[in-house]
Scaffold this motif. Sequence first.
Motif, PDB file in Angstrom:
ATOM      1  N   PHE A  48      41.493  89.679  71.439  1.00 57.07           N
ATOM      2  CA  PHE A  48      41.818  91.114  71.668  1.00 57.07           C
ATOM      3  C   PHE A  48      40.628  91.478  72.526  1.00 57.07           C
ATOM      4  O   PHE A  48      40.616  92.455  73.631  1.00 57.07           O
ATOM      5  N   THR A  49      39.398  90.992  72.493  1.00 61.17           N
ATOM      6  CA  THR A  49      38.286  91.324  73.190  1.00 61.17           C
ATOM      7  C   THR A  49      37.799  90.179  74.152  1.00 61.17           C
ATOM      8  O   THR A  49      37.857  89.303  73.739  1.00 61.17           O
ATOM      9  N   GLY A  50      37.483  90.525  75.265  1.00 65.52           N
ATOM     10  CA  GLY A  50      36.869  89.722  76.237  1.00 65.52           C
ATOM     11  C   GLY A  50      35.440  89.774  76.419  1.00 65.52           C
ATOM     12  O   GLY A  50      34.757  90.049  75.392  1.00 65.52           O
ATOM     13  N   GLY A  51      35.010  89.446  77.664  1.00 65.61           N
ATOM     14  CA  GLY A  51      33.563  89.483  77.754  1.00 65.61           C
ATOM     15  C   GLY A  51      32.660  88.683  76.970  1.00 65.61           C
ATOM     16  O   GLY A  51      33.424  87.382  76.562  1.00 65.61           O
ATOM     17  N   PRO A  52      31.448  88.819  76.709  1.00 65.34           N
ATOM     18  CA  PRO A  52      30.484  88.049  75.778  1.00 65.34           C
ATOM     19  C   PRO A  52      31.089  87.415  74.723  1.00 65.34           C
ATOM     20  O   PRO A  52      30.707  86.299  74.433  1.00 65.34           O
ATOM     21  N   THR A  53      31.892  88.229  74.067  1.00 66.19           N
ATOM     22  CA  THR A  53      32.556  87.993  72.607  1.00 66.19           C
ATOM     23  C   THR A  53      33.083  86.536  72.674  1.00 66.19           C
ATOM     24  O   THR A  53      33.015  85.677  71.429  1.00 66.19           O
ATOM     25  N   LEU A  54      33.614  86.002  73.681  1.00 67.68           N
ATOM     26  CA  LEU A  54      34.545  84.853  73.894  1.00 67.68           C
ATOM     27  C   LEU A  54      33.503  83.745  73.651  1.00 67.68           C
ATOM     28  O   LEU A  54      33.746  82.613  72.911  1.00 67.68           O
ATOM     29  N   ARG A  55      32.075  83.923  74.302  1.00 68.33           N
ATOM     30  CA  ARG A  55      31.223  82.827  74.311  1.00 68.33           C
ATOM     31  C   ARG A  55      30.588  82.792  72.662  1.00 68.33           C
ATOM     32  O   ARG A  55      30.458  81.688  72.104  1.00 68.33           O
ATOM     33  N   HIS A  56      30.398  83.870  72.118  1.00 66.31           N
ATOM     34  CA  HIS A  56      30.141  83.918  70.727  1.00 66.31           C
ATOM     35  C   HIS A  56      31.012  83.296  69.645  1.00 66.31           C
ATOM     36  O   HIS A  56      30.536  82.762  68.807  1.00 66.31           O
ATOM     37  N   ILE A  57      32.376  83.557  69.948  1.00 67.69           N
ATOM     38  CA  ILE A  57      33.299  82.879  69.035  1.00 67.69           C
ATOM     39  C   ILE A  57      33.267  81.367  69.389  1.00 67.69           C
ATOM     40  O   ILE A  57      33.144  80.568  68.141  1.00 67.69           O
ATOM     41  N   GLU A  58      32.870  80.974  70.442  1.00 66.53           N
ATOM     42  CA  GLU A  58      33.070  79.232  70.755  1.00 66.53           C
ATOM     43  C   GLU A  58      31.608  78.635  70.168  1.00 66.53           C
ATOM     44  O   GLU A  58      31.645  77.702  69.488  1.00 66.53           O
ATOM     45  N   GLN A  59      30.393  79.481  70.421  1.00 66.81           N
ATOM     46  CA  GLN A  59      29.278  78.887  70.095  1.00 66.81           C
ATOM     47  C   GLN A  59      28.853  79.230  68.604  1.00 66.81           C
ATOM     48  O   GLN A  59      28.210  78.052  67.948  1.00 66.81           O
ATOM     49  N   THR A  60      29.174  80.347  68.085  1.00 67.45           N
ATOM     50  CA  THR A  60      29.062  80.586  66.572  1.00 67.45           C
ATOM     51  C   THR A  60      29.960  80.146  65.618  1.00 67.45           C
ATOM     52  O   THR A  60      29.519  79.531  64.434  1.00 67.45           O
ATOM     53  N   TYR A  61      31.194  80.225  65.882  1.00 71.49           N
ATOM     54  CA  TYR A  61      32.186  79.697  64.997  1.00 71.49           C
ATOM     55  C   TYR A  61      32.881  78.515  65.417  1.00 71.49           C
ATOM     56  O   TYR A  61      34.067  77.989  64.799  1.00 71.49           O
TER      57      TYR A  61
END
Length: 362
Positions: A142-155
Amino acid sequence: MRLVVLGLSLSSSWGNGHATTFRALLKAFAARGHDILFLERDVPWYASNRDVTDPEYCALRYYADLAALETWRDVIAEADAVIVGSYVPDGVAVGRFVQAHARGVTAFYDIDTPVTLAKLARGDFEYLSPEIIPGYDVYLSFTGGPTLRHIEQTYRSPAARALYCSVDPDAYPPLDVPKTWDLSYLGTYSPDRQPTLERLLIEPARRLPERRFVVAGPQYPADIDWPGNVERIEHLPPAEHPAFYSASRYTLNVTRADMIAAGWSPSVRLFEAAASAVPIVSDRWEGLDQLFAPEREIVLADTSDEVVDLLSKTDAAAAAKMGHAARARVLHGHTAADRAAELETYLEEAFATSQPELVGAE
């Protein structure tokens, strides 16, 4: 494509925005020629408030508990893609079941991404846990922007992709109805949204007793001190949303704290209001100005004074121009048809990545 979706609710819009999001998206996805089964946990609070029972665009079926998912094991296994949604009851176990049996693409569709990530950070694994995220081929956010990279890198998600909410413009047309309210708000009660609602609607209502306001949505505490010129509607079915918006000179968009912090998190109500061509007053968050142009397609407000000033000096022609500009923006990039095309692309990309040998064979 044979798609199975296990989501919070398709049948009932009571107290959640998931239903209208899924309805618009899946209707448009079916229009692209795909076959869809929606599996919904049968819970009493939705069972007693159902406003869709036999959708024309997909099969809707219910399951009583986790054990009952066994009935659908073969269907899940044979599907080309299986999507599990956020806030699904026992969502972690449902996710494990899907990942264990699905042979096609698996995806998690998070319609609450900032809330989900905040829950994960504090160890609250109500419907998603860190260990199952890598098992989904794609994380639809539901959220775009920097959150997408966070999901890939952190999780360690293999692919995080923005799939914003959207609107079916045929279901949310501008209507020529009398203006009943100067400022409206449609949303379920949330403690973190309430201070903004107080600042941008309730306080202006106190200062402008001659103006008319309305708040529609369930679960508001009985001890809220509503001014006499604020009308309350406990529940507004989706079929009545267009008339509600069209009867408003302005409507208010209020964003949850986690979503403001993450940015890039437009709610379904934002697109629905814009499609209805009602001018929107919104709180601020990063990325909003990339979706709607401030002062031309949306009004951004921080204080009660700004809202009071806006309503006191309302120019009906200017307000109408802003509303139609917002609708034009939605019609070119934020319709359900746009999202369905994006979803199809994401699932096809995930299939090509997870099963390259089959793509090569084709």
